[in-house]
Design a protein around this motif. Sequence first.
Motif, PDB file in Angstrom:
ATOM      1  N   LYS E  46     -17.525 -13.404   9.466  1.00  0.00           N
ATOM      2  CA  LYS E  46     -17.962 -12.456   8.429  1.00  0.00           C
ATOM      3  C   LYS E  46     -16.887 -11.419   8.153  1.00  0.00           C
ATOM      4  O   LYS E  46     -16.304 -10.870   9.089  1.00  0.00           O
ATOM      5  CB  LYS E  46     -19.204 -11.678   8.923  1.00  0.00           C
ATOM      6  CG  LYS E  46     -20.525 -12.324   8.593  1.00  0.00           C
ATOM      7  CD  LYS E  46     -21.633 -11.278   8.708  1.00  0.00           C
ATOM      8  CE  LYS E  46     -22.858 -11.870   9.350  1.00  0.00           C
ATOM      9  NZ  LYS E  46     -23.644 -10.932  10.115  1.00  0.00           N
ATOM     10  N   ARG E  52     -16.418  -9.355   0.628  1.00  0.00           N
ATOM     11  CA  ARG E  52     -17.255 -10.549   0.478  1.00  0.00           C
ATOM     12  C   ARG E  52     -16.947 -11.287  -0.816  1.00  0.00           C
ATOM     13  O   ARG E  52     -16.834 -10.680  -1.872  1.00  0.00           O
ATOM     14  CB  ARG E  52     -18.737 -10.166   0.544  1.00  0.00           C
ATOM     15  CG  ARG E  52     -19.166 -10.089   1.996  1.00  0.00           C
ATOM     16  CD  ARG E  52     -20.641  -9.868   2.187  1.00  0.00           C
ATOM     17  NE  ARG E  52     -20.799  -9.210   3.489  1.00  0.00           N
ATOM     18  CZ  ARG E  52     -21.627  -8.212   3.738  1.00  0.00           C
ATOM     19  NH1 ARG E  52     -22.431  -7.757   2.796  1.00  0.00           N
ATOM     20  NH2 ARG E  52     -21.691  -7.681   4.939  1.00  0.00           N
ATOM     21  N   ASN E  53     -16.805 -12.604  -0.674  1.00  0.00           N
ATOM     22  CA  ASN E  53     -16.522 -13.468  -1.825  1.00  0.00           C
ATOM     23  C   ASN E  53     -15.194 -13.178  -2.486  1.00  0.00           C
ATOM     24  O   ASN E  53     -14.981 -13.496  -3.654  1.00  0.00           O
ATOM     25  CB  ASN E  53     -17.643 -13.364  -2.874  1.00  0.00           C
ATOM     26  CG  ASN E  53     -18.990 -13.699  -2.260  1.00  0.00           C
ATOM     27  OD1 ASN E  53     -19.092 -14.657  -1.494  1.00  0.00           O
ATOM     28  ND2 ASN E  53     -20.003 -12.915  -2.571  1.00  0.00           N
ATOM     29  N   SER E  54     -14.274 -12.567  -1.731  1.00  0.00           N
ATOM     30  CA  SER E  54     -12.950 -12.291  -2.284  1.00  0.00           C
ATOM     31  C   SER E  54     -11.974 -13.410  -1.920  1.00  0.00           C
ATOM     32  O   SER E  54     -10.895 -13.488  -2.496  1.00  0.00           O
ATOM     33  CB  SER E  54     -12.419 -10.972  -1.717  1.00  0.00           C
ATOM     34  OG  SER E  54     -12.153 -11.145  -0.325  1.00  0.00           O
ATOM     35  N   GLY E  55     -12.339 -14.222  -0.923  1.00  0.00           N
ATOM     36  CA  GLY E  55     -11.399 -15.231  -0.460  1.00  0.00           C
ATOM     37  C   GLY E  55     -10.317 -14.667   0.449  1.00  0.00           C
ATOM     38  O   GLY E  55      -9.480 -15.407   0.959  1.00  0.00           O
ATOM     39  N   GLU E 108     -11.320 -16.163   4.186  1.00  0.00           N
ATOM     40  CA  GLU E 108     -12.313 -15.090   4.254  1.00  0.00           C
ATOM     41  C   GLU E 108     -12.957 -15.013   5.631  1.00  0.00           C
ATOM     42  O   GLU E 108     -14.072 -15.515   5.837  1.00  0.00           O
ATOM     43  CB  GLU E 108     -13.352 -15.278   3.145  1.00  0.00           C
ATOM     44  CG  GLU E 108     -14.148 -14.007   2.925  1.00  0.00           C
ATOM     45  CD  GLU E 108     -15.056 -14.095   1.730  1.00  0.00           C
ATOM     46  OE1 GLU E 108     -14.594 -14.462   0.627  1.00  0.00           O
ATOM     47  OE2 GLU E 108     -16.254 -13.810   1.896  1.00  0.00           O
ATOM     48  N   ARG E 109     -12.248 -14.460   6.568  1.00  0.00           N
ATOM     49  CA  ARG E 109     -12.763 -14.196   7.919  1.00  0.00           C
ATOM     50  C   ARG E 109     -12.066 -12.961   8.439  1.00  0.00           C
ATOM     51  O   ARG E 109     -11.041 -12.533   7.911  1.00  0.00           O
ATOM     52  CB  ARG E 109     -12.528 -15.388   8.835  1.00  0.00           C
ATOM     53  CG  ARG E 109     -11.093 -15.837   8.954  1.00  0.00           C
ATOM     54  CD  ARG E 109     -10.912 -16.945   9.962  1.00  0.00           C
ATOM     55  NE  ARG E 109     -11.737 -18.107   9.690  1.00  0.00           N
ATOM     56  CZ  ARG E 109     -11.395 -19.104   8.840  1.00  0.00           C
ATOM     57  NH1 ARG E 109     -10.256 -19.045   8.170  1.00  0.00           N
ATOM     58  NH2 ARG E 109     -12.181 -20.130   8.673  1.00  0.00           N
TER      59      ARG E 109
END
Lengths: 235, 235, 235, 235, 235, 235
Positions: E46, E52-55, E108-109
Amino acid sequence: MRPSGRNLDQMRDISIETDITKHAEGSCLIRVGDTHVLCTASVDEKVPPFLRNSGLGWVTAEYGMLPRATTTRMRREAKNGQSGRTQEIQRLIGRSLRAGVDRVALGERQIVVDCDVIQADGGTRCASICGGWVALKLAVNALMKAGDVISDPLSEPVSAVSCGIYAGQPVLDLDYPEDSEAGVDGNFVMTGERLIEIQSSAEGTTFSRNQFEKLMDLATQGCAELMKEQVLAVS
Amino acid sequence: MRPSGRNLDQMRDISIETDITKHAEGSCLIRVGDTHVLCTASVDEKVPPFLRNSGLGWVTAEYGMLPRATTTRMRREAKNGQSGRTQEIQRLIGRSLRAGVDRVALGERQIVVDCDVIQADGGTRCASICGGWVALKLAVNALMKAGDVISDPLSEPVSAVSCGIYAGQPVLDLDYPEDSEAGVDGNFVMTGERLIEIQSSAEGTTFSRNQFEKLMDLATQGCAELMKEQVLAVS
Amino acid sequence: MRPSGRNLDQMRDISIETDITKHAEGSCLIRVGDTHVLCTASVDEKVPPFLRNSGLGWVTAEYGMLPRATTTRMRREAKNGQSGRTQEIQRLIGRSLRAGVDRVALGERQIVVDCDVIQADGGTRCASICGGWVALKLAVNALMKAGDVISDPLSEPVSAVSCGIYAGQPVLDLDYPEDSEAGVDGNFVMTGERLIEIQSSAEGTTFSRNQFEKLMDLATQGCAELMKEQVLAVS
Amino acid sequence: MRPSGRNLDQMRDISIETDITKHAEGSCLIRVGDTHVLCTASVDEKVPPFLRNSGLGWVTAEYGMLPRATTTRMRREAKNGQSGRTQEIQRLIGRSLRAGVDRVALGERQIVVDCDVIQADGGTRCASICGGWVALKLAVNALMKAGDVISDPLSEPVSAVSCGIYAGQPVLDLDYPEDSEAGVDGNFVMTGERLIEIQSSAEGTTFSRNQFEKLMDLATQGCAELMKEQVLAVS
Amino acid sequence: MRPSGRNLDQMRDISIETDITKHAEGSCLIRVGDTHVLCTASVDEKVPPFLRNSGLGWVTAEYGMLPRATTTRMRREAKNGQSGRTQEIQRLIGRSLRAGVDRVALGERQIVVDCDVIQADGGTRCASICGGWVALKLAVNALMKAGDVISDPLSEPVSAVSCGIYAGQPVLDLDYPEDSEAGVDGNFVMTGERLIEIQSSAEGTTFSRNQFEKLMDLATQGCAELMKEQVLAVS
Amino acid sequence: MRPSGRNLDQMRDISIETDITKHAEGSCLIRVGDTHVLCTASVDEKVPPFLRNSGLGWVTAEYGMLPRATTTRMRREAKNGQSGRTQEIQRLIGRSLRAGVDRVALGERQIVVDCDVIQADGGTRCASICGGWVALKLAVNALMKAGDVISDPLSEPVSAVSCGIYAGQPVLDLDYPEDSEAGVDGNFVMTGERLIEIQSSAEGTTFSRNQFEKLMDLATQGCAELMKEQVLAVS
């Protein structure tokens, strides 16, 4: 028509049970209708730093509610800290009680009054002031009996009652159903015929001076009734 | 000779008054000698996040002492945060009560048990567990009456008592003068003949296994007496 | 069958490496299987206020876990404050070590024992007590060598081990996979053949006295093994 | 004789400078004598959770003092948290401004009014209410100009002034030397001829109803003067 | 003459031991002289809300010192909160490591790098950056091996070293005795020949641009040595 | 092309208004373009404990932003505590000002410099240092006039400016639109031609030594301009 069926100028039943804990120098359980507050007075021979060697005494108060004193459980303040509302109330109680104390006669000591609401149904701050005064007086009586205080630093009781405009009518001693609906809500603290504190506020509305005067008339009447009960309790 | 004149294996007087507040789903005032604790159980249809959609219920507890529950006034935890001791106690109460609950039968809801000490004279955590179970049972009874719970999630009472070595002798149900002098102090939580929790500790000394076995015998006897009173209170 | 393949009464491998930091008066890294705890003892010539001019010494402990000591990363307590669990553990460590100290012989000084878990695999509080005692003993030895302490305030080691009921069987020295599944879990602190503290609790179940006696037998055996390693480490 | 040489019913000089910061939707610097408060209004299209999908708007306020707004430097609240006094004041400002807002006309959005005291000389909460209303009105005007609000949710200004009994005389608009000596001190919040809030308290003394009525007369006059300046400022 | 007898441009001995804890995805114990830091890298699938959802991936760091990492015991931050110094250091570590990461390649981590000082002798923030990069690289290698990351997001190591003016001379890699006496103290973070961060400050004195250039020369040389050790450690 | 149309080496307009509050011993409002900071200096005859009886003075700083100093409202730090960023900035301001003070000449007293940002548009920490020095100098002048300080503890002004690489070009005195886009951002604190502090950092990129040298050239030029204004303001 009030939810409780009371007249506009009718107080709830008042009862004051004293000496309800063995440790405190003074204590009582005050019940104003379904609002029940446990009040204790603790004598501390040390005063706060700003009063050291002043010869003057101090009275202060703390206030709390048990988490399930209310219809739905509230979060415990020990876990979350005191809310702004709690701090405001305990400052009011302390200020009110101090106004009725001769701090020279009390001598250089502090009395801490704790007011803990066991069951709430509106008017907890007013009940706390009334019960707090009783606990304070009992603690002072013990000091006088022991010869630690010579001249009584307390004269007439300090009393408090809420009044408000409910359904367009000025009413005395609001309970919770009235309080949560009232457009205007005031707390009046008195000693004898004199005033100690007035807090009257409107949330999302306003009031006329004429309306306010009627609240004040009701408060004067209510406080007189409370004082009688307080005097009885400490006799 | 014990300060109170009790026999080594004699409990203090126990009284449990139920339904002492109008808001809580279950409530009682438990008195074990001069230790008085107000217990309420609050039903919440929401469970903590880790149990959502599990079908399992939860029971948790919070504990507090009024500032003047003790011989000298303590600082209010709402102003200073919960002490390590308070957190330890409320975790114990919650764990103990949960051990006596069938969480499937309770269904996916939470019951919060609040234990607030009005007057302390030793053994407040044990009195809280006993009174907490009574409040919990009353709340569960109400849920069953309303048809929200079908099969009773509580069977035998959860009880707790302290035992310790005072003046070289194993004694049952320590009061404060004994507790503050005892070299070894244990809390035993039981349900029926089975154990839920044992906490036995020595501060600055040690104890033999033989001594410990005697404490356990006393605890078994004391819990049996407490269970009788708990059963009576909820009947 | 235990996940690790150990016998029911088999301890994990124990290793104690001493003097692992140049600053502390006493230190060790204790490994009980995959549980690794860094223990230091810091001598402070000042005692807490309640002991000033008493001639008595004090021993206290603090406990922490590095955020990634566990399988998934935990939040750092420096950012969020110590949890109730952490406070409970460090109180236990301090109480346990104090029970094995002659505070008159120690003299009016304080030793702070820090136990920081580098890697966790169950039983961190027990490993902390064992390693904490070693660090404490090394610090005391230095004080004796310097002539600041004359008579040794420590006699036999203070040891601790966990036992529990796993898959219906009493087992010694639970590792994390066992601990997270065990219905009953106990920590036993001993010195020589005497007991200092027992904490045995059931989460969501109960246990018989007979089961408990078996845990106690295992603990006695495990502590004897630990004491041997502790004695070796400080020789 | 008042320290400033003013008549008993004489306000200090009032000045209101608008649009003093480029970022805020509404802003002003209000000066009431030597009390200077910077007020900004920030429009937030999100309302607090309890108002979501209600169609109702919200107005709230926050209050602060720069550390050296006072004669001696105060501790910075960012380091120590907001005091009870600060919380009490910002709750009063928020309540007062809300009482003068048509929350349906405002629409479901929130306006946050920040009042930061740059220099203090008594009466900071009253100046904050007066200046806060001006900032709020300017932000609302911008919303109306942009077509986001159709009907003006604000009618007459909300004004506030303090009155008290100084040296035995009722006086209007206390400055700091008067405030620190006054036995009775009241804050009155009005809109047009109607009342929003009254807070009148005595520290260590009491007052008669007759005295209170005189304070109220003075407050009515003072608020009328303030309203004129507020109207001018937003024209 | 330096207290350690080193040449002005001589680093302390560097050692990097990898995989020193079984739980973390990457870990090492870095020793720069007597400064020892345990570094772990924890992979979290996460990302923080703002990504979030930015890659894009994220790298952040936390820093701590064991209480007895220093010559005299420090208060535990878990009890007192993180100091300003600690926050400043962990922000620096996070910023420095992020500057050496291709956040698109990471995916995305989030990777959290924990740097805990076991023993301190000056230069703990620089050692943390060097060791933190090693732990990060090992965690990234594991992600690549598992096929979760395709293209390596890390190229050259991120290294850091302190330089300062001690006894009037520019010196490389200050130890504690030098650091506590140095009039000017700088930390330089580099990757390859490029700079990531420069922090150079004088407490109670000043420095010339010429002096600063010499510090920078030393830093460039020191970082080159560190990079070699880092590369070796992850090979 | 810079968003403001300025040349690469062009400062924003600088204005310094002194004595803007009646209580502080020294004060100014500094404006660097649209960044406006209110600075006060408060003299305290007590020094922190570590300096008692040392004969040395102390200068420290605190920093804050009004919630609506920014384009969107920020949370008030009095409600949430100081952020890591705030603490970092106020430590920098204090360190910078101290480096320009002869602490023996100041004598054993403390001066607290408060920098509160009224309106922010980039470079608030640099403006705070420049304005903070002016307030400090005015307070020192008052001490000298009163004969409490004999020899001037301040010589040349302490100045600060930010430089960075914006759109690939080194630019002087970044405003907010530039600052939020810059890959490299540095703050340079100088007094006369000497350096006090350099902080240059890259977020998610790196820079060459050559680029850094250009930033330093710009900073030297900018600080010279600022010093002229500071000298004028205190003359």
